[in-house]
Structure formats: structure tokens, C-alpha cells
Design an enzyme around this catalytic site. Structure first.
Site, PDB file in Angstrom:
ATOM      1  CG  ASP A 177      -1.813   1.156   1.350  1.00 21.60           C
ATOM      2  OD1 ASP A 177      -2.181   1.707   0.305  1.00 21.60           O
ATOM      3  OD2 ASP A 177      -2.166   1.544   2.479  1.00 21.60           O
ATOM      4  CG  MET A 178       1.350   3.256  -3.601  1.00 25.53           C
ATOM      5  SD  MET A 178       2.863   2.312  -3.693  1.00 25.53           S
ATOM      6  CE  MET A 178       4.066   3.610  -3.889  1.00 25.53           C
TER       7      MET A 178
ATOM      8  NE  ARG B 264      -7.896   9.815   3.400  1.00 26.17           N
ATOM      9  CZ  ARG B 264      -7.679   8.511   3.254  1.00 26.17           C
ATOM     10  NH1 ARG B 264      -8.568   7.648   3.672  1.00 26.17           N
ATOM     11  NH2 ARG B 264      -6.567   8.071   2.723  1.00 26.17           N
TER      12      ARG B 264
ATOM     13  CG  ASP C 155      -3.015   3.693  -2.420  1.00 26.75           C
ATOM     14  OD1 ASP C 155      -4.030   2.990  -2.322  1.00 26.75           O
ATOM     15  OD2 ASP C 155      -2.494   4.281  -1.454  1.00 26.75           O
ATOM     16  CD  GLU C 156      -5.233  -1.284  -0.249  1.00 27.77           C
ATOM     17  OE1 GLU C 156      -5.208  -1.170   0.945  1.00 27.77           O
ATOM     18  OE2 GLU C 156      -6.290  -1.399  -0.892  1.00 27.77           O
TER      19      GLU C 156
HETATM   20  N1  DCP Z   1      -8.578   8.772  -1.494  1.00 28.81           N
HETATM   21  C1  DCP Z   1      -9.664   9.559  -1.898  1.00 28.81           C
HETATM   22  N2  DCP Z   1     -10.789   9.640  -1.109  1.00 28.81           N
HETATM   23  C2  DCP Z   1     -10.842   8.968   0.066  1.00 28.81           C
HETATM   24  C3  DCP Z   1      -9.754   8.157   0.460  1.00 28.81           C
HETATM   25  C4  DCP Z   1      -8.621   8.085  -0.348  1.00 28.81           C
HETATM   26  O1  DCP Z   1      -9.626  10.167  -2.966  1.00 28.81           O
HETATM   27  N3  DCP Z   1     -11.921   9.067   0.830  1.00 28.81           N
HETATM   28  C5  DCP Z   1      -7.349   8.732  -2.349  1.00 28.81           C
HETATM   29  C6  DCP Z   1      -6.253   9.622  -1.794  1.00 28.81           C
HETATM   30  C7  DCP Z   1      -5.239   8.679  -1.218  1.00 28.81           C
HETATM   31  C8  DCP Z   1      -5.437   7.427  -2.046  1.00 28.81           C
HETATM   32  O2  DCP Z   1      -6.830   7.413  -2.423  1.00 28.81           O
HETATM   33  O3  DCP Z   1      -3.909   9.187  -1.292  1.00 28.81           O
HETATM   34  C9  DCP Z   1      -5.108   6.155  -1.291  1.00 28.81           C
HETATM   35  O4  DCP Z   1      -5.922   6.063  -0.119  1.00 28.81           O
HETATM   36  P1  DCP Z   1      -5.425   5.356   1.190  1.00 28.81           P
HETATM   37  O5  DCP Z   1      -6.626   5.049   2.008  1.00 28.81           O
HETATM   38  O6  DCP Z   1      -4.483   4.225   0.862  1.00 28.81           O
HETATM   39  O7  DCP Z   1      -4.622   6.493   1.988  1.00 28.81           O
HETATM   40  P2  DCP Z   1      -3.235   7.203   1.709  1.00 28.81           P
HETATM   41  O8  DCP Z   1      -2.428   6.477   0.683  1.00 28.81           O
HETATM   42  O9  DCP Z   1      -3.480   8.659   1.424  1.00 28.81           O
HETATM   43  O10 DCP Z   1      -2.537   7.154   3.136  1.00 28.81           O
HETATM   44  P3  DCP Z   1      -1.931   5.902   3.938  1.00 28.81           P
HETATM   45  O11 DCP Z   1      -0.458   6.174   4.016  1.00 28.81           O
HETATM   46  O12 DCP Z   1      -2.600   5.975   5.267  1.00 28.81           O
HETATM   47  O13 DCP Z   1      -2.273   4.651   3.178  1.00 28.81           O
END
Ligand code: DCP
Length: 352
Positions: free
Chosen positions: A10-11, A58, A113-114
Site C-alpha cells: 500500500d502506497m 483526512r 494505490d494498493e
Molecule cells: N482517497 C480519496 N478519497 C478517500 C480516500 C482516499 O480520494 N476518501 C485517495 C487519496 C489517497 C489514495 O486514495 O492518497 C489512497 O488512499 P489510502 O486510504 O491508501 O490512503 P493514503 O495512501 O493517502 O494514506 P496511507 O499512508 O494511510 O495509506
């Protein structure tokens, strides 16, 4: 016990990393990506770890994030046709997948991203190449890996990590140690190499979980974010489940998890293990009952289904409050806009 080696990669704060690569001046500073920045500073969809350290989440609007952390950079998602354009994030996700494909044949893209990886074949190959499989434990280095049961959740202290992981590796020398753990070590080594290559080739950092199935790997991945990876050996499942809220498990976030909490009184996963299989059959239908019985013991057999492109393509836009669509002409206009975007993306997918 599973003989598979499954990883979830997961990024970290993905959209922010994509923006940081385009604008290196944001690197190392608190930043968040916001959507629709007209109302209260926009809705936050990604927050980097520097901003998280200052209390930004978030679930805040941009204005609230600014109050918490005045120096935060709020980066707006580009809008095309009056809606968020996520193309650059999707393309960046594809770049990462391209690197992963050099390390593993069986990859299932799970989101932008996963991805899940079944590394069983790659692990077997490395084991077969080793003249003396016992040597693997001395030759392998895991400089970025935590092990559940040998580390405190959420604590990324390097000294504690290296001691804990070394201690676990020592237990594997025992002739009675399970061979699956050695296979997880090899899987973790492959993931270390793969994550280093992702960083080298894309500049993106990610986290990973390594275990015998998808559910456990997803759980493990979240324990030492960002930029670290975590092995969950089967023997550490009871310890983890003794403190793991039921709703944190991938398949139990919805109605099924709610009924376990409300009707069966299961607070943590270990509570679920107190029910016999027949009790669970009585309460749920047979298939679900057996699924839950096994899950409570860390057993799950959902396969990693090789898939590199999204299963479906959709696009949506919310029209809440004052932006609600009131005329047929407005509805027709937006339907056409959304349909055009889906069409363009399908054509792009096909071309790739
Ligand atoms: N995303 C979005 N709306 C949301 C949740 C996420 O558009 N409600 C997008 C932005 C994130 C990406 O999807 O960067 C990946 O979501 P993740 O839940 O994997 O969270 P992040 O990668 O941002 O952070 P983490 O390091 O906690 O995985």
C-alpha cells in the site's frame, strides 16, 4: 496453516507523494491534497505524515487543517469538466504496478494505490535454488521489516525493530520451528527488494504486510506505516487478535461485522474464537459461519486473482445542497459529461 505467501503493498499518503514528485518544494513539509476548494478550504482526501504529526486528518476541511497547522500546503486536485481529474494518480499507480510486475507474476490490483501479491511461486523458486535452505536465515537481511509479536504496534523505533526481528529470526533455527515462517522470511526479502525498486524507479514510498493470506497481510501492512513492512507469522495471530477490534478486519467493516459486535458481543477478534463452528452455523448460514470460524483463527483462503487493470470503471460527482440538479437539461448535461469520461478511460485502458 497456509502454505501461501501473500503480501499487500500500500502506497503511503499516495496522492500527496504524487504531488511532491511534481513539486519537490513540498517534500518534508506538511501537505495535503484537497478536492473542491470552494467550501471551507475543500475536502481533504490525502494527508502526508508530516501533517499527520501536527494533528491534521483526512476528515478535516482545508480551513480546519490550516488552523491546526498554519504552514500546511493545501494542493488542489485539478478539475476537468467541473469535476476532480484523478488521471495523474491513476497513471502513477500504474507506474508502481509496472515495477511490481518485475518481482511477482500473481498480482491483484486492489485500488489506485494498493495491490495483493501471491509470492508463493517466487518463494518456492528461491528455496529450490538454495543448496542448503537453512543458510537462508543467515544470508537474508530484512532492514525494513517488523514482526508482529516482536514489536509494538505503531512504534517505528529502529533499535527496537532490529532487535525484535533478530530475536524472531533466531527462533526459526529451532528444529521444531514451522517451515512457513522461513517462507515468510523469503517473501519479506522479496518485498524489501521490490519496495526499494519502487522507490528507485518512481521515488514513491510504500508499506507492506506479509503473511499467509490477504486478510492478515492487510492488517499487518497498517501496523508500521509509513515506509516499513511487517510480517505476521501465524503464531502471532492469537496475540494480535486479543486486541484487534472486529471492525478493523477487511471483510468485517460492514453489516456482518456490526452483527458480530451487536448481536454476539464480540469486541475483539479473539471473542469470535469463543464460538464453535456449529454455533456460528446456527447464527449465520453455513458458508458464512465457517468463514467466520476460520477467520477467528487467522485462516482465510481468498485467492489472489491476477488482475492488473481495474475490474470496473466508473465516475461520479455529488450534487449536494445548492449544487443540486433541478432541470432535465442539467441532468442530461452531466450524464453526457460523466459518460464521456468513462468512455475516454475505457479507451485508454484498452490502449494500455
Ligand atoms: N482517497 C480519496 N478519497 C478517500 C480516500 C482516499 O480520494 N476518501 C485517495 C487519496 C489517497 C489514495 O486514495 O492518497 C489512497 O488512499 P489510502 O486510504 O491508501 O490512503 P493514503 O495512501 O493517502 O494514506 P496511507 O499512508 O494511510 O495509506
Amino acid at each position: 496453516m497456509s502454505s501461501r505467501v501473500v503480501a499487500l503493498v500500500d502506497m503511503d499518503c499516495f496522492y500527496v507523494q504524487v504531488e511532491e514528485r511534481l513539486n519537490p518544494e513540498y517534500k518534508g513539509k506538511p501537505a495535503a491534497v484537497v478536492q473542491y476548494n470552494t467550501w471551507k478550504g475543500g475536502g481533504i482526501i490525502a494527508v502526508n505524515y508530516e501533517a499527520r504529526d501536527r494533528g491534521v486528518t483526512r476528515f478535516m476541511r482545508g480551513d480546519e487543517a490550516k488552523e491546526k497547522c498554519p504552514e500546511i500546503h493545501l494542493i488542489s486536485v485539478k478539475e476537468v469538466r467541473g469535476k476532480a481529474d484523478l488521471t495523474k494518480y491513476r497513471d502513477a499507480g500504474q507506474e508502481v504496478l509496472d515495477v511490481m510486475c518485475k518481482f511477482c507474476k500473481c498480482i491483484q490490483r486492489a485500488s489506485v494505490d494498493e495491490a495483493y501479491l501471491d509470492l508463493t511461486d517466487e518463494v518456492n523458486k528461491r528455496l529450490a535454488e538454495e543448496k542448503n535452505p537453512g543458510d537462508i536465515l543467515t544470508s537474508i537481511s530484512l532492514p525494513n521489516t517488523f514482526v508482529v509479536g516482536y514489536a509494538e504496534d505503531g512504534n517505528n523505533d529502529e533499535d527496537k525493530r532490529s532487535k525484535g526481528t533478530a530475536e524472531w529470526l533466531k527462533t526459526l533455527w529451532d528444529p521444531d520451528a514451522d517451515s512457513q515462517s522461513t517462507r515468510l522470511v523469503i517473501g519479506a526479502a522479496i518485498v524489501e527488494e521490490m519496495r526499494a525498486a519502487i522507490y528507485e524507479e518512481t521515488t514513491f514510498r510504500c508499506s507492506a504486510g506479509i503473511s499467509g493470506n490477504k486478510v492478515l497481510s492487510k492488517l499487518a501492512c497498517g501496523l508500521h506505516k509509513p515506509n516499513r513492512q511487517t510480517i505476521l507469522p501465524h503464531s502471532s495471530v492469537p496475540e494480535l487478535f486479543s486486541r484487534l477490534p472486529v471492525r478493523k478486519v477487511r471483510s468485517l467493516g460492514g453489516k456482518l461485522g456490526a452483527s458480530l459486535v451487536e448481536e454476539l458481543g464480540c469486541k475483539v477478534m479473539a471473542d469470535l474464537a469463543n464460538f464453535s463452528e456449529s454455533e456460528l452455523h446456527q447464527r449465520f448460514e453455513e458458508k458464512t459461519g465457517s468463514y467466520l470460524y476460520n477467520l477467528a483463527r487467522g485462516i482465510e483462503d481468498d485467492p489472489v486473482v491476477p488482475r492488473l487493470v481495474a475490474k470496473s470503471v466508473g465516475c461520479c460527482k455529488n450534487f449536494s445542497g445548492r449544487s443540486a440538479l433541478c432541470t432535465k437539461a442539467d441532468v442530461a448535461f452531466w450524464l453526457k459529461e460523466l459518460a464521456s469520461e468513462v468512455g475516454e478511460r475505457l479507451e485508454k485502458d484498452m490502449a494500455e
